[in-house]
Design an enzyme around this catalytic site. Structure first.
Site, PDB file in Angstrom:
ATOM      1  N   ILE A 402       0.854  -1.192   0.000  1.00 27.09           N
ATOM      2  CA  ILE A 402       0.000   0.000   0.000  1.00 27.09           C
ATOM      3  C   ILE A 402       0.891   1.244   0.000  1.00 27.09           C
ATOM      4  CG2 ILE A 402      -1.790   1.250   1.254  1.00 27.09           C
ATOM      5  CD1 ILE A 402      -2.660  -1.387   2.442  1.00 27.09           C
ATOM      6  N   GLU A 444       1.945  -3.652   5.736  1.00 32.51           N
ATOM      7  CA  GLU A 444       1.009  -3.262   4.683  1.00 32.51           C
ATOM      8  C   GLU A 444       1.255  -4.016   3.385  1.00 32.51           C
ATOM      9  OE1 GLU A 444       4.408  -0.196   4.522  1.00 32.51           O
ATOM     10  OE2 GLU A 444       3.355  -1.414   6.011  1.00 32.51           O
TER      11      GLU A 444
END
Length: 534
Positions: A402, A444
């Site tokens: 991300i 992430e």
């Protein structure tokens, strides 16, 4: 019965051994001899026989039976021949005692009734009927031998003697008839008792067999199938179903009926709710599609449906519903109680299976996002690489990161960051194929194992997954960078494949993020097909 096919039954399952029964019969013989001697000693006028004669007969009888008992104890296994011989010797002793004490009108003729009843209870009712015929024949032989003058007529008791009118004949016939009636009645009750004991023994063995079978079952569906199979086979139920879950959302875990399983109608069954609420079985004479929509669909036109709740440690896990084959709107209490034990045993196993599934799921999934964790991902990738090696196929690995996730956490807080991670995981899971493995790699970063995905297809597939992340609705737009690598084009093993995809991911970040990059590495393994140069 099912248990009959499970192997040899343990010796401890026998109710009373043959040796114990023969020992009890030997004790009865001593008691009968003692009664004869006590009668001759205490009431000689009533018995009508000399004490010396009674002592001689009793001593001879005890000596013969003691020899038989000694032979039995010398053998490694008790012999049926010795048991049968001893029983017929008992009849001869009783007949001789009756002859000495007045024949058919002997005050000790009750010993014959006691003997017949004891044989039926200790041996079997069939043997008891044979002994009845034997004792009756001996009584008639003594009578006719006295009437013909072959045996001496013993005097000393009041009443008619052999050859002195019809009265004595009637007495003999009365005694023989009474003996036969007593034997038949005792045989009837003994047979019923024996059959009931065998049936209960078979029920317990079936329950033990099901318990042994459940030891090798872990999934709730497997437990339900074992329960339904054993209950229907042991008690003759032709149709049945096991529903697992809470009252509002029960799933069909096992089904037995002619034909295929129909689609279950939505709704809540009143009979199921009643069984769960009462914690006891419910008997429904006929299912109503309006009040019992699910059961009426699964068991159409069923009559006498018994619903048993599956409860373990106060927790309701589901129900077992079976159709009783009888026409009467009732079920034998024995069957109800035994099925309850089957259900209770299965419910405990089902609860353990559900706990095992929960633990297994917790060990295999990421606690925050609910998709596979890193350990599960590595196991899935190793499995797919082995399969691809055997079949000459390709496997693609896509890694997603991300973009600017730290800034998102700093700006909106970690709770918002967790929500973003959950939505990203959900997007990857929904966009992936059924046999793909989306997983959280760490922080992430997310990975997706793509079996049977070639290097040419990898960019298109990874791009579709990346766009699904961009389409999620959050407080701020979310993008992701991705890298893909394909086995065996870009790597020859798990570690090198992960490294190749990770390198491609960092190329996407260096190139401006929010994009997919394919690895430029080349595997050192010689390919069977031309190397993809795209």
């Amino acid at each position: 019965m099912v248990a009959g096919a499970q192997g040899a039954r343990p010796q401890s399952a026998d109710f009373v051994s043959l040796g114990e029964r023969m020992g009890s019969m030997q004790a009865l013989r001593v008691v009968m001899a003692a009664l004869v001697l006590a009668s001759g000693l205490l009431v000689p006028d009533v018995v009508g026989a000399s004490l010396a004669d009674l002592i001689l007969v009793s001593a001879a009888y005890l000596l013969v039976t003691a020899v038989a008992e000694g032979l039995r104890r010398m053998k490694s296994k008790p012999g049926l021949m010795i048991l049968t011989t001893s029983i017929f010797i008992d009849g001869i002793f009783i007949a001789w005692v009756m002859y000495e004490t007045g024949g058919a009108r002997s005050p000790l003729r009750f010993l014959m009734y006691v003997h017949v009843i004891a044989v039926m209870l200790l041996a079997s009712y069939r043997t008891g009927l044979k002994v009845t015929v034997w004792d009756g024949l001996l009584m008639l032989v003594v009578y006719y031998a006295q009437a013909a003058g072959v045996l001496e007529v013993r005097e000393g008791i009041a009443g008619a003697l052999p050859g002195q009118g019809p009265m004595f004949t009637q007495v003999v016939l009365f005694n023989v008839t009474a003996l036969l009636v007593i034997a038949l009645v005792t045989a009837r009750f003994s047979a019923l008792n024996e059959r009931e004991l065998k049936r209960r023994k078979a029920d317990v063995e079936d329950l033990a067999a099901m318990g042994a079978e459940l030891e090798n079952r872990q999934g709730p569906s497997e437990v339900a199938e074992v329960l339904l199979k054993n209950v229907t086979e042991s008690f003759g139920f032709k149709r049945g179903v096991v529903l697992v879950g809470d009252e509002q959302d029960m799933r069909v875990s096992a089904f037995k009926a002619p034909g295929d399983q129909p689609s279950v109608r939505p709704g809540v069954d009143a009979t199921v709710l009643a069984a769960i609420s009462a914690r006891d079985f419910q008997l429904k004479k006929q299912l109503d599609p309006e009040t019992d929509p699910r059961l009426a669909t699964l068991l159409p036109f069923a009559r006498n449906v018994a619903v048993f709740p599956m409860v373990a440690e106060g927790e309701s896990l589901g129900v077992l519903a079976v159709e009783h084959p009888g026409r009467a709107s009732r079920i034998e209490r024995r069957v109800v109680e035994m099925v309850k034990q089957f259900v209770s045993h299965a419910a405990l196993t089902l609860q353990n299976a559900q706990l095992y599934e929960q633990v297994q799921k917790q060990a295999e999934t990421d606690a925050l996002t609910g998709i596979a964790n890193r350990r599960t991902f590595e196991a899935a990738l190793e499995k797919e690489l082995s399969r691809a090696t055997r079949n000459g196929e390709q496997v693609t690995l896509a890694i997603f990161d991300i973009d600017h996730f730290k800034a998102l956490n700093d700006t909106y807080g970690h709770q918002t960051g967790d929500e973003v991670l959950k939505k990203v995981a959900a997007a990857l899971a929904q966009t992936s194929r059924d046999f793909d493995t989306p997983a959280r790699y760490g922080g992430e970063e997310f990975v997706v194992v793509l079996p049977s995905c070639s290097s040419k297809e990898s960019l298109m597939v990874a791009e579709r997954l990346r766009r699904s992340i961009s389409d999620i609705e959050t407080v701020t737009p979310v993008t992701a960078s991705a890298g893909v690598a394909t086995f065996p084009i870009h790597a020859s093993d798990l570690q090198s494949l992960v490294k190749a995809a990770d390198e491609a991911l960092y190329e996407s970040k260096r190139a401006g993020r929010d994009r997919v990059t394919r690895s430029r590495r080349r595997s050192r393994v010689k390919q069977q097909e031309p190397v993809d140069t795209d």
